[in-house]
Scaffold this motif. Sequence first.
Motif, PDB file in Angstrom:
ATOM      1  N   ILE A 125       0.901   9.470   4.177  1.00 22.54           N
ATOM      2  CA  ILE A 125      -0.495   9.409   3.734  1.00 22.54           C
ATOM      3  C   ILE A 125      -1.052   7.987   3.826  1.00 22.54           C
ATOM      4  O   ILE A 125      -2.164   7.774   4.304  1.00 22.54           O
ATOM      5  N   VAL A 126      -0.279   6.977   3.395  1.00 18.63           N
ATOM      6  CA  VAL A 126      -0.829   5.622   3.261  1.00 18.63           C
ATOM      7  C   VAL A 126      -0.508   4.720   4.442  1.00 18.63           C
ATOM      8  O   VAL A 126      -0.979   3.571   4.481  1.00 18.63           O
ATOM      9  N   ALA A 127       0.262   5.212   5.407  1.00 16.90           N
ATOM     10  CA  ALA A 127       0.671   4.360   6.533  1.00 16.90           C
ATOM     11  C   ALA A 127      -0.516   3.632   7.192  1.00 16.90           C
ATOM     12  O   ALA A 127      -0.401   2.431   7.501  1.00 16.90           O
ATOM     13  N   PRO A 128      -1.663   4.300   7.405  1.00 15.43           N
ATOM     14  CA  PRO A 128      -2.782   3.580   8.045  1.00 15.43           C
ATOM     15  C   PRO A 128      -3.335   2.421   7.216  1.00 15.43           C
ATOM     16  O   PRO A 128      -4.033   1.549   7.763  1.00 15.43           O
ATOM     17  N   LEU A 129      -3.030   2.404   5.904  1.00 14.33           N
ATOM     18  CA  LEU A 129      -3.568   1.350   5.043  1.00 14.33           C
ATOM     19  C   LEU A 129      -2.648   0.147   4.944  1.00 14.33           C
ATOM     20  O   LEU A 129      -3.065  -0.907   4.435  1.00 14.33           O
ATOM     21  N   LEU A 130      -1.403   0.265   5.399  1.00  7.70           N
ATOM     22  CA  LEU A 130      -0.426  -0.796   5.192  1.00  7.70           C
ATOM     23  C   LEU A 130      -0.594  -1.910   6.212  1.00  7.70           C
ATOM     24  O   LEU A 130      -0.894  -1.658   7.389  1.00  7.70           O
ATOM     25  N   PRO A 131      -0.386  -3.165   5.786  1.00  6.53           N
ATOM     26  CA  PRO A 131      -0.406  -4.272   6.743  1.00  6.53           C
ATOM     27  C   PRO A 131       0.732  -4.137   7.753  1.00  6.53           C
ATOM     28  O   PRO A 131       1.674  -3.365   7.555  1.00  6.53           O
ATOM     29  N   ALA A 132       0.628  -4.888   8.829  1.00  8.36           N
ATOM     30  CA  ALA A 132       1.684  -4.859   9.847  1.00  8.36           C
ATOM     31  C   ALA A 132       2.936  -5.573   9.350  1.00  8.36           C
ATOM     32  O   ALA A 132       2.868  -6.475   8.494  1.00  8.36           O
ATOM     33  N   ASP A 133       4.097  -5.152   9.880  1.00 16.61           N
ATOM     34  CA  ASP A 133       5.384  -5.819   9.623  1.00 16.61           C
ATOM     35  C   ASP A 133       5.740  -5.877   8.135  1.00 16.61           C
ATOM     36  O   ASP A 133       6.222  -6.906   7.637  1.00 16.61           O
ATOM     37  N   VAL A 134       5.492  -4.778   7.438  1.00 18.24           N
ATOM     38  CA  VAL A 134       5.898  -4.726   6.030  1.00 18.24           C
ATOM     39  C   VAL A 134       7.196  -3.936   5.916  1.00 18.24           C
ATOM     40  O   VAL A 134       7.600  -3.217   6.827  1.00 18.24           O
ATOM     41  N   ARG A 135       7.845  -4.073   4.777  1.00 18.19           N
ATOM     42  CA  ARG A 135       9.074  -3.307   4.519  1.00 18.19           C
ATOM     43  C   ARG A 135       8.724  -2.104   3.662  1.00 18.19           C
ATOM     44  O   ARG A 135       7.997  -2.219   2.674  1.00 18.19           O
ATOM     45  N   TRP A 136       9.271  -0.957   4.050  1.00 19.75           N
ATOM     46  CA  TRP A 136       9.075   0.273   3.274  1.00 19.75           C
ATOM     47  C   TRP A 136      10.425   0.765   2.780  1.00 19.75           C
ATOM     48  O   TRP A 136      11.369   0.919   3.567  1.00 19.75           O
ATOM     49  N   ILE A 137      10.528   1.043   1.478  1.00 22.95           N
ATOM     50  CA  ILE A 137      11.755   1.578   0.872  1.00 22.95           C
ATOM     51  C   ILE A 137      11.491   3.019   0.463  1.00 22.95           C
ATOM     52  O   ILE A 137      10.653   3.281  -0.415  1.00 22.95           O
ATOM     53  N   ASP A 138      12.179   3.942   1.127  1.00 21.20           N
ATOM     54  CA  ASP A 138      12.023   5.361   0.789  1.00 21.20           C
ATOM     55  C   ASP A 138      12.628   5.643  -0.582  1.00 21.20           C
ATOM     56  O   ASP A 138      13.746   5.188  -0.884  1.00 21.20           O
ATOM     57  N   ILE A 139      11.904   6.400  -1.392  1.00 20.41           N
ATOM     58  CA  ILE A 139      12.451   6.862  -2.672  1.00 20.41           C
ATOM     59  C   ILE A 139      13.134   8.203  -2.416  1.00 20.41           C
ATOM     60  O   ILE A 139      12.488   9.240  -2.248  1.00 20.41           O
ATOM     61  N   THR A 140      14.450   8.154  -2.334  1.00 22.47           N
ATOM     62  CA  THR A 140      15.262   9.348  -2.104  1.00 22.47           C
ATOM     63  C   THR A 140      16.466   9.285  -3.049  1.00 22.47           C
ATOM     64  O   THR A 140      16.809   8.214  -3.571  1.00 22.47           O
TER      65      THR A 140
END
Length: 424
Positions: A39-54
């Motif tokens: 959902i929010v991927a288009p809002l994120l700046p470039a080259d950021v780190r994403w940590i999946d909550i699993t």
Amino acid sequence: MKFIIIGITDSPRPSIAPDVLSIVEQGRVFSGGRRHHDIVAPLLPADVRWIDITVPLDAVFRQYRDVGSDVVVFASGDPLFFGFANTVRREMPEAEVVLYPSFNSLQMLAHRLLMPYHDMRIVSLTGRPWPAFDRALIERAEKIGVLTDREHTPAAIARRMLDYGYAHYVMHVGEHLGHPEHERVTTLCLEEAAQRNFGFPNCLVLAAKEPLPPRSYGIPDGEFALLDGREKMITKMPIRLLTLQALDLPRRHVLWDIGFCTGSVSIEARLMFPHLQIVAFEVRPECEAIIHANMRRHGAPGIEVLMGDFRSVCSNLSLSASSNLSRPLCCDTIAAKETPTQPPDAVFIGGHGGHLKEIMQQVLTVLAPDGVIVMNSVVAPRVTTDSRQLWDQACQELNLQQEPPLHIQLNDHHPITILKCKRK
């Protein structure tokens, strides 16, 4: 370390306030479920780190600690409403938490229905077992909001309610709430809901068609299915109520019913004290179908039924000090070795087969420090073993403190003594 937790809906174009959007634009480390990332991927700046909550969450929090900087987390709705903010505060109490909540899913469903929700009983079945939901049914809550998951679906919930006679509700289901294309709200009876598949994520509200009268105090004996039709094989209703009083159940947490036969004591306790976790034991295989039939007849879900000789069944139990079971309570009989449960603080011995001392000795290995043991002793002709004598001997040899017995006789039935003991 700071967690900035932003609540969003299922909309593919989330509405985020300008000041919150500014925080997102300056962020470097983000986290959330995979659905949130989409959902929010288009809002994120470039080259950021994403940590999946699993799951397992331990691995997620290790990553948070390794980062050591601010983390922007996207969560569903209100992060304090059975949400991830509670998990952060539990796992990292030293961290700073800043919240930007949205409406939670049950609020959104109530809005769509124009339904006041200040009087709604809220139950989460998201990764949780049935007890809180069962309690809401037993206590006859008139409006129940339910958070679901892929196991506790609207259809599964409807089937459970129908199985136990709670058909007097209408179910309102909200699917993909907040999504402009996929959102759907459906109102239907439980019979229809039990046959339907619903899009996930979803939540639901159960609304009683009309208020139900309070339960009667004590179930008449004739309303139970009996073992071979034998009326003597049931704890009579007045004795049953006095037995529950002796067990002091309002302040207890876990009741064990050893030798349940028809299940009358367990079922009466379940309906009168729905906060209890109840585990019922029985060696006679023919009693298994009887207790399940009586549970459904009287609307008493959530009694855990364990079959076999108590001495061996108890030794195979996996006991946990946690207040939450690691697996759901259900109406299905579960293999004892697979069943985690809490230590009992109230034990009723309805049958002992001449092995009373061994049973009490086994109980004492797991009984909570302030726990009590109760048994009913019948004085009757042609009884070869005096159960009162066995009780007295066992209490003396096991160094247990007996409370004054209660003697009672109903009509022309044999006299009964209600016995109670605890650790000294």
